[in-house]
Design a protein around this motif. Structure first.
Motif, PDB file in Angstrom:
ATOM      1  N   SER A  64       0.821  -1.213   0.000  1.00 33.15           N
ATOM      2  CA  SER A  64       0.000   0.000   0.000  1.00 33.15           C
ATOM      3  C   SER A  64       0.854   1.262   0.000  1.00 33.15           C
ATOM      4  O   SER A  64       0.505   2.250  -0.661  1.00 33.15           O
ATOM      5  CB  SER A  64      -0.951   0.011   1.193  1.00 33.15           C
ATOM      6  N   LEU A  65       1.971   1.233   0.708  1.00 30.38           N
ATOM      7  CA  LEU A  65       2.844   2.405   0.739  1.00 30.38           C
ATOM      8  C   LEU A  65       3.403   2.688  -0.644  1.00 30.38           C
ATOM      9  O   LEU A  65       3.308   3.810  -1.152  1.00 30.38           O
ATOM     10  CB  LEU A  65       3.976   2.203   1.751  1.00 30.38           C
ATOM     11  N   TYR A  66       3.967   1.669  -1.280  1.00 32.90           N
ATOM     12  CA  TYR A  66       4.515   1.823  -2.635  1.00 32.90           C
ATOM     13  C   TYR A  66       3.433   2.312  -3.602  1.00 32.90           C
ATOM     14  O   TYR A  66       3.634   3.277  -4.338  1.00 32.90           O
ATOM     15  CB  TYR A  66       5.092   0.494  -3.105  1.00 32.90           C
ATOM     16  N   GLY A  67       2.276   1.658  -3.594  1.00 39.96           N
ATOM     17  CA  GLY A  67       1.198   2.040  -4.505  1.00 39.96           C
ATOM     18  C   GLY A  67       0.752   3.472  -4.305  1.00 39.96           C
ATOM     19  O   GLY A  67       0.483   4.199  -5.259  1.00 39.96           O
ATOM     20  N   SER A  68       0.691   3.912  -3.048  1.00 36.39           N
ATOM     21  CA  SER A  68       0.252   5.286  -2.785  1.00 36.39           C
ATOM     22  C   SER A  68       1.255   6.308  -3.295  1.00 36.39           C
ATOM     23  O   SER A  68       0.874   7.377  -3.771  1.00 36.39           O
ATOM     24  CB  SER A  68      -0.026   5.485  -1.297  1.00 36.39           C
ATOM     25  N   THR A  69       2.553   5.995  -3.210  1.00 39.53           N
ATOM     26  CA  THR A  69       3.550   6.946  -3.723  1.00 39.53           C
ATOM     27  C   THR A  69       3.485   7.033  -5.239  1.00 39.53           C
ATOM     28  O   THR A  69       3.656   8.108  -5.812  1.00 39.53           O
ATOM     29  CB  THR A  69       4.979   6.562  -3.301  1.00 39.53           C
ATOM     30  N   LYS A  70       3.231   5.895  -5.878  1.00 40.38           N
ATOM     31  CA  LYS A  70       3.144   5.900  -7.341  1.00 40.38           C
ATOM     32  C   LYS A  70       1.822   6.511  -7.809  1.00 40.38           C
ATOM     33  O   LYS A  70       1.755   7.101  -8.887  1.00 40.38           O
ATOM     34  CB  LYS A  70       3.340   4.491  -7.901  1.00 40.38           C
ATOM     35  N   ALA A  71       0.767   6.422  -6.978  1.00 40.58           N
ATOM     36  CA  ALA A  71      -0.478   7.134  -7.284  1.00 40.58           C
ATOM     37  C   ALA A  71      -0.228   8.643  -7.219  1.00 40.58           C
ATOM     38  O   ALA A  71      -0.728   9.409  -8.055  1.00 40.58           O
ATOM     39  CB  ALA A  71      -1.584   6.719  -6.316  1.00 40.58           C
ATOM     40  N   ALA A  72       0.568   9.057  -6.226  1.00 37.89           N
ATOM     41  CA  ALA A  72       0.934  10.475  -6.134  1.00 37.89           C
ATOM     42  C   ALA A  72       1.708  10.900  -7.378  1.00 37.89           C
ATOM     43  O   ALA A  72       1.447  11.967  -7.952  1.00 37.89           O
ATOM     44  CB  ALA A  72       1.754  10.734  -4.867  1.00 37.89           C
ATOM     45  N   LEU A  73       2.650  10.072  -7.810  1.00 37.03           N
ATOM     46  CA  LEU A  73       3.427  10.399  -9.014  1.00 37.03           C
ATOM     47  C   LEU A  73       2.531  10.442 -10.244  1.00 37.03           C
ATOM     48  O   LEU A  73       2.722  11.287 -11.127  1.00 37.03           O
ATOM     49  CB  LEU A  73       4.566   9.400  -9.201  1.00 37.03           C
ATOM     50  N   THR A  74       1.535   9.564 -10.303  1.00 32.54           N
ATOM     51  CA  THR A  74       0.593   9.583 -11.426  1.00 32.54           C
ATOM     52  C   THR A  74      -0.156  10.910 -11.474  1.00 32.54           C
ATOM     53  O   THR A  74      -0.255  11.537 -12.537  1.00 32.54           O
ATOM     54  CB  THR A  74      -0.400   8.408 -11.302  1.00 32.54           C
ATOM     55  N   LEU A  75      -0.651  11.368 -10.336  1.00 37.20           N
ATOM     56  CA  LEU A  75      -1.373  12.640 -10.313  1.00 37.20           C
ATOM     57  C   LEU A  75      -0.445  13.813 -10.586  1.00 37.20           C
ATOM     58  O   LEU A  75      -0.819  14.753 -11.308  1.00 37.20           O
ATOM     59  CB  LEU A  75      -2.099  12.841  -8.989  1.00 37.20           C
ATOM     60  N   LEU A  76       0.764  13.760 -10.059  1.00 32.69           N
ATOM     61  CA  LEU A  76       1.732  14.818 -10.364  1.00 32.69           C
ATOM     62  C   LEU A  76       1.964  14.894 -11.873  1.00 32.69           C
ATOM     63  O   LEU A  76       1.990  15.985 -12.451  1.00 32.69           O
ATOM     64  CB  LEU A  76       3.062  14.558  -9.648  1.00 32.69           C
ATOM     65  N   THR A  77       2.117  13.750 -12.500  1.00 33.36           N
ATOM     66  CA  THR A  77       2.370  13.709 -13.939  1.00 33.36           C
ATOM     67  C   THR A  77       1.197  14.296 -14.715  1.00 33.36           C
ATOM     68  O   THR A  77       1.388  15.060 -15.670  1.00 33.36           O
ATOM     69  CB  THR A  77       2.672  12.264 -14.383  1.00 33.36           C
ATOM     70  N   LYS A  78      -0.019  13.976 -14.317  1.00 30.99           N
ATOM     71  CA  LYS A  78      -1.203  14.561 -14.959  1.00 30.99           C
ATOM     72  C   LYS A  78      -1.210  16.077 -14.787  1.00 30.99           C
ATOM     73  O   LYS A  78      -1.549  16.826 -15.711  1.00 30.99           O
ATOM     74  CB  LYS A  78      -2.480  13.958 -14.376  1.00 30.99           C
ATOM     75  N   SER A  79      -0.811  16.531 -13.595  1.00 30.31           N
ATOM     76  CA  SER A  79      -0.761  17.978 -13.348  1.00 30.31           C
ATOM     77  C   SER A  79       0.318  18.643 -14.185  1.00 30.31           C
ATOM     78  O   SER A  79       0.118  19.740 -14.712  1.00 30.31           O
ATOM     79  CB  SER A  79      -0.520  18.249 -11.860  1.00 30.31           C
ATOM     80  N   TRP A  80       1.476  17.977 -14.313  1.00 29.86           N
ATOM     81  CA  TRP A  80       2.548  18.542 -15.136  1.00 29.86           C
ATOM     82  C   TRP A  80       2.110  18.651 -16.595  1.00 29.86           C
ATOM     83  O   TRP A  80       2.549  19.549 -17.305  1.00 29.86           O
ATOM     84  CB  TRP A  80       3.824  17.703 -15.035  1.00 29.86           C
ATOM     85  N   ALA A  81       1.257  17.753 -17.043  1.00 26.22           N
ATOM     86  CA  ALA A  81       0.760  17.829 -18.414  1.00 26.22           C
ATOM     87  C   ALA A  81      -0.045  19.103 -18.636  1.00 26.22           C
ATOM     88  O   ALA A  81      -0.132  19.604 -19.755  1.00 26.22           O
ATOM     89  CB  ALA A  81      -0.082  16.597 -18.748  1.00 26.22           C
ATOM     90  N   THR A  82      -0.606  19.668 -17.558  1.00 23.49           N
ATOM     91  CA  THR A  82      -1.377  20.907 -17.683  1.00 23.49           C
ATOM     92  C   THR A  82      -0.552  22.155 -17.391  1.00 23.49           C
ATOM     93  O   THR A  82      -0.973  23.252 -17.706  1.00 23.49           O
ATOM     94  CB  THR A  82      -2.588  20.910 -16.720  1.00 23.49           C
ATOM     95  N   GLU A  83       0.622  21.990 -16.772  1.00 21.63           N
ATOM     96  CA  GLU A  83       1.445  23.152 -16.414  1.00 21.63           C
ATOM     97  C   GLU A  83       2.571  23.344 -17.424  1.00 21.63           C
ATOM     98  O   GLU A  83       2.467  24.209 -18.285  1.00 21.63           O
ATOM     99  CB  GLU A  83       1.961  23.002 -14.986  1.00 21.63           C
ATOM    100  N   PRO A  84       3.656  22.546 -17.387  1.00 22.97           N
ATOM    101  CA  PRO A  84       4.651  22.727 -18.452  1.00 22.97           C
ATOM    102  C   PRO A  84       4.206  22.109 -19.778  1.00 22.97           C
ATOM    103  O   PRO A  84       4.705  22.479 -20.837  1.00 22.97           O
ATOM    104  CB  PRO A  84       5.903  22.031 -17.910  1.00 22.97           C
ATOM    105  N   GLY A  85       3.245  21.180 -19.747  1.00 25.03           N
ATOM    106  CA  GLY A  85       2.796  20.509 -20.966  1.00 25.03           C
ATOM    107  C   GLY A  85       2.419  21.448 -22.102  1.00 25.03           C
ATOM    108  O   GLY A  85       2.868  21.272 -23.245  1.00 25.03           O
TER     109      GLY A  85
END
Length: 148
Positions: A92-113
């Motif tokens: 669960s710890l690993y999955g939650s960190t990678k879920a955070a990275l997934t959302l960060l990546t989606k956000s980056w697609a809207t900011e520097p993207g």
């Protein structure tokens, strides 16, 4: 300068740019992967896993994306995992960190993207590696949930 620290990310960005010139592609592929039942996760493991899997990529992207935006091109690719989208025991710890990275990546697609930077995440399924050995049959059970 600890792994996953702001200073480490900025240092890596500076050293990579000095050695190779402008960075065109950033692959966020770091991963701390502790296996433990929820009640056995230590605070140190928690902090380290978030530092490596989410904080490090965040600040590395923050250091390199503006350079890419200035040139009007670049790619940021984050390696996440299918367990960022599906809860699994012992990770669960690993999955939650990678879920955070997934959302960060989606956000980056809207900011520097929009500044002509291609931003994506790749979420592989179960992969046999030295790091996943500790999952034992759990890895096979996870793989059995997939159609391919």
């Amino acid at each position: 300068m600890g792994q996953g620290s702001v200073e480490a990310a900025r240092h890596l960005a500076k050293e990579a740019t000095a050695a190779f010139g402008p960075i065109d592609i950033l692959v966020n592929n770091a991963g701390a992967f502790p296996f433990a039942p929820l009640e056995q996760v230590s605070e140190a493991d928690f902090d380290n896993t978030y530092a490596v899997n989410a904080k490090g990529p965040f600040f590395l992207t923050a250091a390199l994306a503006p350079q890419m935006a200035e040139r009007g091109s670049g790619k940021v690719i984050s390696i996440t995992t299918m367990v960022a989208h599906v809860g699994q025991p012992m990770i669960s710890l690993y999955g939650s960190t990678k879920a955070a990275l997934t959302l960060l990546t989606k956000s980056w697609a809207t900011e520097p993207g929009p500044k002509r930077i291609n931003v994506n995440a790749i979420a592989p399924g179960p992969t046999y590696t030295p790091a996943t050995k500790g999952m034992g049959e759990g890895l096979e059970q996870l793989a059995a949930t997939l159609p391919a």
